[in-house]
Design an enzyme around this catalytic site. Structure first.
Site, mmCIF file in Angstrom:
data_model
loop_
_atom_site.group_PDB
_atom_site.id
_atom_site.type_symbol
_atom_site.label_atom_id
_atom_site.label_comp_id
_atom_site.label_asym_id
_atom_site.label_seq_id
_atom_site.Cartn_x
_atom_site.Cartn_y
_atom_site.Cartn_z
ATOM 1 N N ASP A 129 15.174 25.308 -25.545
ATOM 2 C CA ASP A 129 15.064 26.721 -25.925
ATOM 3 C C ASP A 129 13.883 26.957 -26.858
ATOM 4 O OD1 ASP A 129 16.091 25.352 -28.107
ATOM 5 O OD2 ASP A 129 18.046 26.313 -28.065
ATOM 6 N N ASN B 111 28.968 27.469 -34.326
ATOM 7 C CA ASN B 111 29.963 28.243 -33.573
ATOM 8 C C ASN B 111 30.242 27.633 -32.202
ATOM 9 O OD1 ASN B 111 27.582 28.774 -32.312
ATOM 10 N ND2 ASN B 111 27.649 31.001 -32.537
ATOM 11 N N HIS C 277 27.918 26.633 -30.062
ATOM 12 C CA HIS C 277 26.906 26.873 -29.026
ATOM 13 C C HIS C 277 26.124 25.597 -28.731
ATOM 14 C CE1 HIS C 277 23.579 28.300 -32.086
ATOM 15 N NE2 HIS C 277 23.309 27.069 -31.716
ATOM 16 N N GLU D 228 25.437 31.251 -26.476
ATOM 17 C CA GLU D 228 26.348 31.688 -27.530
ATOM 18 C C GLU D 228 27.761 31.959 -26.989
ATOM 19 O OE1 GLU D 228 25.434 31.287 -30.481
ATOM 20 O OE2 GLU D 228 23.873 32.641 -31.195
HETATM 21 C C1 GLP Z 1 19.898 25.682 -32.821
HETATM 22 C C2 GLP Z 1 19.480 25.129 -31.464
HETATM 23 C C3 GLP Z 1 20.506 24.178 -30.889
HETATM 24 C C4 GLP Z 1 20.949 23.196 -31.955
HETATM 25 C C5 GLP Z 1 21.560 23.949 -33.111
HETATM 26 C C6 GLP Z 1 22.140 23.045 -34.191
HETATM 27 O O1 GLP Z 1 20.689 26.796 -32.749
HETATM 28 N N1 GLP Z 1 19.235 26.169 -30.529
HETATM 29 O O2 GLP Z 1 19.947 23.493 -29.782
HETATM 30 O O3 GLP Z 1 21.874 22.282 -31.409
HETATM 31 O O4 GLP Z 1 20.540 24.756 -33.676
HETATM 32 O O5 GLP Z 1 21.199 22.773 -35.142
HETATM 33 P P1 GLP Z 1 21.383 21.765 -36.341
HETATM 34 O O6 GLP Z 1 21.248 20.398 -35.742
HETATM 35 O O7 GLP Z 1 20.263 22.091 -37.257
HETATM 36 O O8 GLP Z 1 22.727 22.012 -36.920
#
Ligand code: GLP
Length: 237
Positions: free
Chosen positions: A67, A136, A138, A143
């Site tokens: 993404d 959450n 995702h 989402e």
């Molecule tokens: C973002 C990304 C996800 C990732 C998530 C968790 O929202 N789009 O791909 O898994 O963050 O991030 P973190 O590892 O910083 O908790």
């Protein structure tokens, strides 16, 4: 779903890095799906170290990222492309032409999402996809909601995600409100999935995702239906 229980962030990073390195060594032309966020930083560091020691070669690897935020150009330090360059790409010998990340600055995000989905198809799909999880539940920027987009799409971020990701920005108002993200089918079509989750704050959601009903309200729960997925986590000790 196979589960590898680890005791720490360091151990999670090491297990995940070893799995990725083994995949690339077994299939030098791997199409590698990559993730951002704080979770994979340690993984990328270990991969870069392995590359420096000559233990792995990325010259024929193709990468596709999950993404990218809308409205951020690739030279913006908050963009996922910038993150990937800093944390991984500039440290390994992946061919620049083989690096793919949605273009967050595209004037037509719908067309960009379609282009990205077709690109993944034209590569023959993803061999190994690395995933983290949002607070959450995702994955990528898919989402929770009444339905999960199947293909790469423009995603509107929830308030919770904007708040969680604001820690990387100076002001929460600066956090983009939308992103271009792979869809659930794009991800589930990957040959293998590594799902890395660490930290207390996510453990309750992770347990629901792994052991509860499959629900669009916890997008990660869909991973239960993948037949070659491994979760690596310090949540289950
Ligand atoms: C973002 C990304 C996800 C990732 C998530 C968790 O929202 N789009 O791909 O898994 O963050 O991030 P973190 O590892 O910083 O908790």
């Amino acid at each position: 779903m196979k589960i590898v229980k680890v005791k720490s962030y360091e151990e999670m990073s090491s297990v995940v890095a070893d799995l990725i390195i083994a995949e690339v060594n077994a299939n030098p032309k791997t199409v590698l799906g990559l993730a951002t966020g704080s979770t994979p930083v340690g993984v990328y560091k270990l991969i870069a170290e392995a590359y420096k020691k000559g233990e792995v070669d990325f010259s024929q690897v193709t990468t596709v990222n999950l993404d990218e935020y809308c409205g951020l150009s690739s030279d913006n330090p908050q963009s996922y492309r910038y993150y990937m360059n800093e944390n991984l790409f500039k440290h390994i010998n992946v061919n620049k032409a083989n690096i793919h990340i949605p273009d967050g600055a595209a004037s037509d995000p719908f067309a960009e999402a379609e282009r990205y989905e077709s690109l993944i198809e034209s590569l023959g799909g993803i061999d190994l996809q690395l995933l983290g999880m949002g607070h959450n539940g995702h994955i990528a920027f898919i989402e929770p909601g009444g339905e999960l987009p199947a293909k790469t799409h423009q995603a509107r971020l929830t308030e919770q995600t904007i708040k969680a990701n604001s820690r990387f920005f100076k002001e929460s108002e600066e956090v983009p409100v939308s992103a271009i993200s792979m869809g659930i089918k794009t991800i589930m079509n990957a040959g293998k999935i590594i799902f890395a989750v660490n930290g207390n704050q996510k453990c309750e959601v992770l347990k629901k995702a792994l052991f509860g009903p499959v629900t669009t309200m916890i997008p990660a729960s869909v991973l239960q239906m993948h037949n070659n997925a491994v979760t690596v986590t310090d949540c289950l000790n």
